[in-house]
Design a protein around this motif. Sequence first.
Motif, PDB file in Angstrom:
ATOM      1  N   UNK A  41       0.846  -1.063   0.026  1.00 38.50           N
ATOM      2  CA  UNK A  41       0.042   0.139   0.067  1.00 38.50           C
ATOM      3  C   UNK A  41       0.887   1.460  -0.106  1.00 38.50           C
ATOM      4  N   UNK A  42       2.182   1.142  -0.261  1.00 43.11           N
ATOM      5  CA  UNK A  42       2.988   2.294  -0.019  1.00 43.11           C
ATOM      6  C   UNK A  42       3.656   2.398  -1.349  1.00 43.11           C
ATOM      7  N   UNK A  43       4.182   3.504  -1.822  1.00 40.16           N
ATOM      8  CA  UNK A  43       5.003   3.829  -2.966  1.00 40.16           C
ATOM      9  C   UNK A  43       6.004   2.841  -3.077  1.00 40.16           C
ATOM     10  N   UNK A  44       5.782   2.051  -4.235  1.00 44.06           N
ATOM     11  CA  UNK A  44       7.115   1.059  -4.276  1.00 44.06           C
ATOM     12  C   UNK A  44       8.692   1.623  -4.415  1.00 44.06           C
ATOM     13  N   UNK A  45       9.339   1.005  -3.556  1.00 41.15           N
ATOM     14  CA  UNK A  45      10.833   1.386  -3.523  1.00 41.15           C
ATOM     15  C   UNK A  45      11.731   0.771  -4.475  1.00 41.15           C
ATOM     16  N   UNK A  46      11.119  -0.550  -4.713  1.00 39.93           N
ATOM     17  CA  UNK A  46      12.092  -1.573  -5.359  1.00 39.93           C
ATOM     18  C   UNK A  46      10.965  -2.330  -6.183  1.00 39.93           C
ATOM     19  N   UNK A  47      11.284  -3.169  -7.276  1.00 41.82           N
ATOM     20  CA  UNK A  47      10.658  -4.041  -7.666  1.00 41.82           C
ATOM     21  C   UNK A  47       9.879  -4.976  -7.142  1.00 41.82           C
ATOM     22  N   UNK A  48      10.475  -5.608  -5.916  1.00 43.55           N
ATOM     23  CA  UNK A  48       9.994  -6.488  -4.969  1.00 43.55           C
ATOM     24  C   UNK A  48       9.526  -5.780  -3.710  1.00 43.55           C
ATOM     25  N   UNK A 123      -6.892   0.603  -2.972  1.00 47.05           N
ATOM     26  CA  UNK A 123      -5.553   1.249  -2.501  1.00 47.05           C
ATOM     27  C   UNK A 123      -5.771   2.744  -2.238  1.00 47.05           C
ATOM     28  N   UNK A 124      -7.101   3.176  -2.434  1.00 50.23           N
ATOM     29  CA  UNK A 124      -7.524   4.619  -2.244  1.00 50.23           C
ATOM     30  C   UNK A 124      -7.013   5.084  -0.547  1.00 50.23           C
ATOM     31  N   UNK A 125      -7.259   4.005   0.007  1.00 51.06           N
ATOM     32  CA  UNK A 125      -6.886   3.928   1.515  1.00 51.06           C
ATOM     33  C   UNK A 125      -5.729   3.477   1.553  1.00 51.06           C
ATOM     34  N   UNK A 127      -4.010   2.981   4.476  1.00 49.58           N
ATOM     35  CA  UNK A 127      -3.712   2.678   6.078  1.00 49.58           C
ATOM     36  C   UNK A 127      -4.560   1.290   6.168  1.00 49.58           C
ATOM     37  N   UNK A 128      -4.414   0.626   7.292  1.00 51.00           N
ATOM     38  CA  UNK A 128      -4.876  -0.816   7.833  1.00 51.00           C
ATOM     39  C   UNK A 128      -6.227  -0.625   7.932  1.00 51.00           C
ATOM     40  N   UNK A 129      -6.898   0.009   8.268  1.00 45.31           N
ATOM     41  CA  UNK A 129      -8.502   0.224   8.559  1.00 45.31           C
ATOM     42  C   UNK A 129      -9.065   0.862   7.321  1.00 45.31           C
ATOM     43  N   UNK A 130     -10.524   0.721   7.413  1.00 43.80           N
ATOM     44  CA  UNK A 130     -11.441   1.177   6.784  1.00 43.80           C
ATOM     45  C   UNK A 130     -11.258   0.927   4.914  1.00 43.80           C
ATOM     46  N   UNK A 131     -10.708  -0.208   4.891  1.00 43.91           N
ATOM     47  CA  UNK A 131     -10.384  -0.703   3.406  1.00 43.91           C
ATOM     48  C   UNK A 131     -11.725  -1.319   2.838  1.00 43.91           C
ATOM     49  N   UNK A 132     -11.904  -1.274   1.355  1.00 47.04           N
ATOM     50  CA  UNK A 132     -13.006  -1.817   0.580  1.00 47.04           C
ATOM     51  C   UNK A 132     -12.521  -2.682  -0.396  1.00 47.04           C
ATOM     52  N   UNK A 133     -12.971  -3.358  -1.004  1.00 48.78           N
ATOM     53  CA  UNK A 133     -12.842  -4.224  -2.008  1.00 48.78           C
ATOM     54  C   UNK A 133     -11.592  -4.962  -1.845  1.00 48.78           C
ATOM     55  N   UNK A 134     -11.516  -5.892  -1.140  1.00 49.72           N
ATOM     56  CA  UNK A 134     -10.584  -6.887  -0.589  1.00 49.72           C
ATOM     57  C   UNK A 134     -10.268  -8.066  -1.804  1.00 49.72           C
ATOM     58  N   UNK A 135     -11.325  -8.286  -2.543  1.00 47.02           N
ATOM     59  CA  UNK A 135     -11.117  -9.444  -3.698  1.00 47.02           C
ATOM     60  C   UNK A 135     -10.477  -9.026  -4.552  1.00 47.02           C
ATOM     61  N   UNK A 136     -10.118 -10.166  -5.849  1.00 40.46           N
ATOM     62  CA  UNK A 136      -9.589  -9.506  -7.063  1.00 40.46           C
ATOM     63  C   UNK A 136     -10.468 -10.039  -8.261  1.00 40.46           C
ATOM     64  N   UNK A 137     -10.879 -11.100  -8.360  1.00 39.03           N
ATOM     65  CA  UNK A 137     -11.766 -11.568  -9.231  1.00 39.03           C
ATOM     66  C   UNK A 137     -12.973 -11.188  -9.380  1.00 39.03           C
ATOM     67  N   UNK A 138     -13.595 -11.355  -8.222  1.00 42.52           N
ATOM     68  CA  UNK A 138     -15.258 -10.886  -8.334  1.00 42.52           C
ATOM     69  C   UNK A 138     -15.490  -9.389  -7.935  1.00 42.52           C
TER      70      UNK A 138
END
Length: 150
Positions: A41-48, A123-125, A127-138
């Motif tokens: 959830x943070x800006x990527x610092x490296x490829x991995x 990814x708009x949030x 942080x750890x809490x208050x997330x939405x849309x946890x799935x991928x394919x559905x």
Amino acid sequence: MSAFINILIVLSTIIAMECLSWFIHKYLFHGPLWFMHKSHHQKAKSFLEWNDLFAVLFAAASLYLMYTDRDSLGYRFFAGLGITLYGLIYFVVHDWFVHRRFKTFKSNNAYLMAVRKAHKIHHKNRGKAKGKAFGLLFVRKSLIKTKSIS
């Protein structure tokens, strides 16, 4: 086992993995395993990122199932194959298409665009809490925009 049953096991495992992934993502990754998942959830610092270790754990479980049933090609082998295929789908859709780790996969497909939009909502949030849309394919049907033919 018949080929039909084996295919059914693989497809059922893929669907079960999407459901299990939603649960794990919401309650473990955004819970006690946040210390690893937050790198995603943070800006990527490296490829991995630390979050990539989860893929290694799922791959290990898949390989274990396939290896233990390699001689008889029983249900564990095909469940492991289903986990592997889900991992491949996840990699292509999530890492390659949604997060653009490789810049080569583009699509205007309505379903894939809805997957991308749902993940951006997640990814708009940052942080750890208050997330939405946890799935991928559905994804919610309301996110899928179809073109009308006039």
